[in-house]
Design a protein around this motif. Structure first.
Motif, PDB file in Angstrom:
ATOM      1  N   UNK A  99       0.950  -0.990  -0.143  1.00  0.00           N
ATOM      2  CA  UNK A  99      -0.012   0.234  -0.068  1.00  0.00           C
ATOM      3  C   UNK A  99       0.780   1.218  -0.005  1.00  0.00           C
ATOM      4  N   UNK A 100       1.928   1.099   0.838  1.00  0.00           N
ATOM      5  CA  UNK A 100       2.874   2.268   0.794  1.00  0.00           C
ATOM      6  C   UNK A 100       4.483   1.567   0.758  1.00  0.00           C
ATOM      7  N   UNK A 101       5.155   2.432   0.009  1.00  0.00           N
ATOM      8  CA  UNK A 101       6.595   2.000  -0.297  1.00  0.00           C
ATOM      9  C   UNK A 101       7.376   3.415  -0.386  1.00  0.00           C
ATOM     10  N   UNK A 102       8.496   3.224   0.191  1.00  0.00           N
ATOM     11  CA  UNK A 102       9.311   4.221   0.117  1.00  0.00           C
ATOM     12  C   UNK A 102      10.769   4.092   0.531  1.00  0.00           C
ATOM     13  N   UNK A 103      11.592   4.991   0.126  1.00  0.00           N
ATOM     14  CA  UNK A 103      13.006   4.877   0.404  1.00  0.00           C
ATOM     15  C   UNK A 103      13.626   5.988   0.934  1.00  0.00           C
ATOM     16  N   UNK A 104      14.338   6.392   1.746  1.00  0.00           N
ATOM     17  CA  UNK A 104      15.106   7.321   2.136  1.00  0.00           C
ATOM     18  C   UNK A 104      16.475   7.052   2.398  1.00  0.00           C
ATOM     19  N   UNK A 105      17.385   8.381   2.326  1.00  0.00           N
ATOM     20  CA  UNK A 105      18.784   8.124   2.925  1.00  0.00           C
ATOM     21  C   UNK A 105      18.953   9.357   3.665  1.00  0.00           C
ATOM     22  N   UNK A 106      19.100   9.110   4.913  1.00  0.00           N
ATOM     23  CA  UNK A 106      19.305  10.149   5.926  1.00  0.00           C
ATOM     24  C   UNK A 106      20.667  10.395   6.601  1.00  0.00           C
ATOM     25  N   UNK A 107      21.114  11.653   6.661  1.00  0.00           N
ATOM     26  CA  UNK A 107      22.435  11.805   7.338  1.00  0.00           C
ATOM     27  C   UNK A 107      22.491  11.030   8.884  1.00  0.00           C
ATOM     28  N   UNK A 108      23.481  10.962   9.214  1.00  0.00           N
ATOM     29  CA  UNK A 108      23.975  10.262  10.586  1.00  0.00           C
ATOM     30  C   UNK A 108      23.383  11.127  11.683  1.00  0.00           C
ATOM     31  N   UNK A 109      22.057  11.561  12.029  1.00  0.00           N
ATOM     32  CA  UNK A 109      21.496  12.603  12.959  1.00  0.00           C
ATOM     33  C   UNK A 109      20.334  11.792  13.462  1.00  0.00           C
ATOM     34  N   UNK A 110      20.429  11.716  14.723  1.00  0.00           N
ATOM     35  CA  UNK A 110      19.311  11.397  15.376  1.00  0.00           C
ATOM     36  C   UNK A 110      17.952  12.115  15.203  1.00  0.00           C
ATOM     37  N   UNK A 111      17.999  13.314  15.004  1.00  0.00           N
ATOM     38  CA  UNK A 111      17.000  14.102  14.606  1.00  0.00           C
ATOM     39  C   UNK A 111      16.324  13.649  13.348  1.00  0.00           C
ATOM     40  N   UNK A 112      17.267  13.295  12.391  1.00  0.00           N
ATOM     41  CA  UNK A 112      16.588  12.902  11.068  1.00  0.00           C
ATOM     42  C   UNK A 112      15.916  11.562  11.125  1.00  0.00           C
ATOM     43  N   UNK A 113      16.658  10.642  12.106  1.00  0.00           N
ATOM     44  CA  UNK A 113      15.937   9.460  12.488  1.00  0.00           C
ATOM     45  C   UNK A 113      14.587   9.507  12.975  1.00  0.00           C
ATOM     46  N   UNK A 114      14.461  10.530  13.903  1.00  0.00           N
ATOM     47  CA  UNK A 114      13.206  10.813  14.556  1.00  0.00           C
ATOM     48  C   UNK A 114      12.042  11.147  13.263  1.00  0.00           C
ATOM     49  N   UNK A 115      12.548  11.945  12.347  1.00  0.00           N
ATOM     50  CA  UNK A 115      11.408  12.306  11.304  1.00  0.00           C
ATOM     51  C   UNK A 115      11.067  11.152  10.609  1.00  0.00           C
ATOM     52  N   UNK A 116      12.159  10.169  10.227  1.00  0.00           N
ATOM     53  CA  UNK A 116      11.611   9.024   9.424  1.00  0.00           C
ATOM     54  C   UNK A 116      10.659   8.168  10.063  1.00  0.00           C
ATOM     55  N   UNK A 117      11.180   7.948  11.671  1.00  0.00           N
ATOM     56  CA  UNK A 117      10.370   7.251  12.392  1.00  0.00           C
ATOM     57  C   UNK A 117       8.934   7.776  12.664  1.00  0.00           C
ATOM     58  N   UNK A 118       8.508   9.106  12.632  1.00  0.00           N
ATOM     59  CA  UNK A 118       7.348   9.707  12.655  1.00  0.00           C
ATOM     60  C   UNK A 118       6.677   9.617  11.602  1.00  0.00           C
ATOM     61  N   UNK A 119       7.156   9.576  10.238  1.00  0.00           N
ATOM     62  CA  UNK A 119       6.752   9.316   8.913  1.00  0.00           C
ATOM     63  C   UNK A 119       6.088   8.023   9.029  1.00  0.00           C
ATOM     64  N   UNK A 120       7.005   6.957   9.371  1.00  0.00           N
ATOM     65  CA  UNK A 120       6.350   5.540   9.372  1.00  0.00           C
ATOM     66  C   UNK A 120       5.317   5.032  10.189  1.00  0.00           C
ATOM     67  N   UNK A 121       5.382   5.839  11.578  1.00  0.00           N
ATOM     68  CA  UNK A 121       4.457   5.730  12.513  1.00  0.00           C
ATOM     69  C   UNK A 121       2.946   6.166  12.029  1.00  0.00           C
ATOM     70  N   UNK A 122       3.204   7.366  11.727  1.00  0.00           N
ATOM     71  CA  UNK A 122       1.926   8.089  11.416  1.00  0.00           C
ATOM     72  C   UNK A 122       1.157   7.508  10.136  1.00  0.00           C
ATOM     73  N   UNK A 123       1.978   6.883   9.290  1.00  0.00           N
ATOM     74  CA  UNK A 123       1.207   6.238   7.946  1.00  0.00           C
ATOM     75  C   UNK A 123       0.497   4.895   8.460  1.00  0.00           C
ATOM     76  N   UNK A 124       1.275   4.264   9.499  1.00  0.00           N
ATOM     77  CA  UNK A 124       0.677   2.705  10.053  1.00  0.00           C
ATOM     78  C   UNK A 124      -0.586   3.296  10.919  1.00  0.00           C
ATOM     79  N   UNK A 125      -0.755   4.631  11.544  1.00  0.00           N
ATOM     80  CA  UNK A 125      -1.739   4.654  12.264  1.00  0.00           C
ATOM     81  C   UNK A 125      -2.871   5.289  11.316  1.00  0.00           C
ATOM     82  N   UNK A 126      -2.609   5.945  10.069  1.00  0.00           N
ATOM     83  CA  UNK A 126      -3.657   6.220   9.350  1.00  0.00           C
ATOM     84  C   UNK A 126      -4.309   4.795   8.603  1.00  0.00           C
ATOM     85  N   UNK A 127      -3.316   3.984   8.350  1.00  0.00           N
ATOM     86  CA  UNK A 127      -3.728   2.840   7.876  1.00  0.00           C
ATOM     87  C   UNK A 127      -4.564   1.958   8.850  1.00  0.00           C
TER      88      UNK A 127
END
Lengths: 118, 144
Positions: free
Chosen positions: B4-32
């Motif tokens: 239903x959803x498929x994406x790939x991202x490359x992020x720099x080695x920063x935990x703030x960027x990690x949080x953003x990806x985490x939030x994106x995935x979690x939000x999508x799971x909740x929406x679904x």
């Protein structure tokens, strides 16, 4: 320390300090560092001997946060104090149980029970 | 498998960027409408896996990146996280429940990932982890 960085609500009941986590998620590295320092200050700076950590707001907790709690337990013990954990929701309790930390910490259902006989 | 959803991202080695990806995935799971228990486990595992990749794998090196691939179907979510580090052997991570290891956070993180997810698999080098949570897998981690 500015109030905006305060991560714990402190309440005193007799000689017991109840420190309530304000954050819902104790995940972010920087946050964990700040929370850890504020926890340690309760022992290192304020010399509080009986401490209850109130988890009622906490919905998420990472392994890095568990590391801080373990250090806190050691500090309190070294200072001949006592630490009790309370109001931990079931999912979070599971995190403690999986890592067997429910054996290390004294965990109570609510603050009332934690205060009892403290 | 239809994703239903498929994406790939490359992020720099920063935990703030990690949080953003985490939030994106979690939000999508909740929406679904992914079950709350499952979402809890995925968030916990994502936090641990991303911190491992960013801090331990890439050593917070700004020249290194972390690749995150996420696929969500009606049955499961699959996340692959790969760092540019030299990798590690999961079996060499000390047992976090032993007294002398209590202060070490890594072993405990992996333990939580395994408990809350359906699949946790590392590649041979140990710089890529596959995480899966199946929608119908909502058993207690303590009983599994």
């Amino acid at each position: 320390m500015g109030s905006s960085t305060q991560r714990l609500d402190i309440e005193e009941v007799g000689d017991v300090t109840i420190a309530k986590f304000i954050d819902k998620k104790i995940l972010d590295e920087n946050n964990i560092q700040i929370i850890g320092n504020q926890l340690f200050a309760l022992v290192d700076e304020d010399a509080r001997a009986k401490i209850i950590l109130d988890f009622s707001n906490v919905e998420y907790l990472s392994s890095a946060a568990l590391g801080k709690l373990i250090t806190m337990e050691k500090k309190v013990k070294a200072a001949k104090g006592k630490l009790r954990l309370a109001c931990i929701r079931p999912e979070i309790y599971e995190v403690f149980a999986i890592t067997k930390l429910n054996r290390l910490f004294k965990i109570y259902e609510d603050n009332e029970r934690a205060l009892d006989g403290f | 498998m239809t994703w239903i959803e498929e994406f790939q991202v490359r992020i720099p080695s920063s935990t703030t960027e990690g949080q953003k990806v985490q939030e994106r995935i979690i939000t999508r799971l909740e929406e679904l409408g992914f079950p709350a228990r499952g979402v809890f486990g995925v968030r916990l595992a994502l936090e641990e896996a991303l911190v491992n990749a960013i801090k331990h794998g890439n050593g917070l090196d700004p020249n290194k990146q972390v690749q995150v691939a996420c696929q969500i179907s009606s049955e499961k979510v699959r996340i692959v996280i790969e760092d540019e580090g030299s990798g590690f052997r999961p079996q060499d991570v000390p047992d976090p429940t032993e007294d002398e290891n209590l202060e070490k956070p890594c072993g405990r993180g992996i333990m939580l990932m395994r408990a809350f997810l359906s699949v946790v698999e590392y590649n041979e080098r140990g710089n890529r982890v596959i995480l899966e949570k199946h929608r119908n897998d909502d058993g207690s981690p303590l009983l599994s």
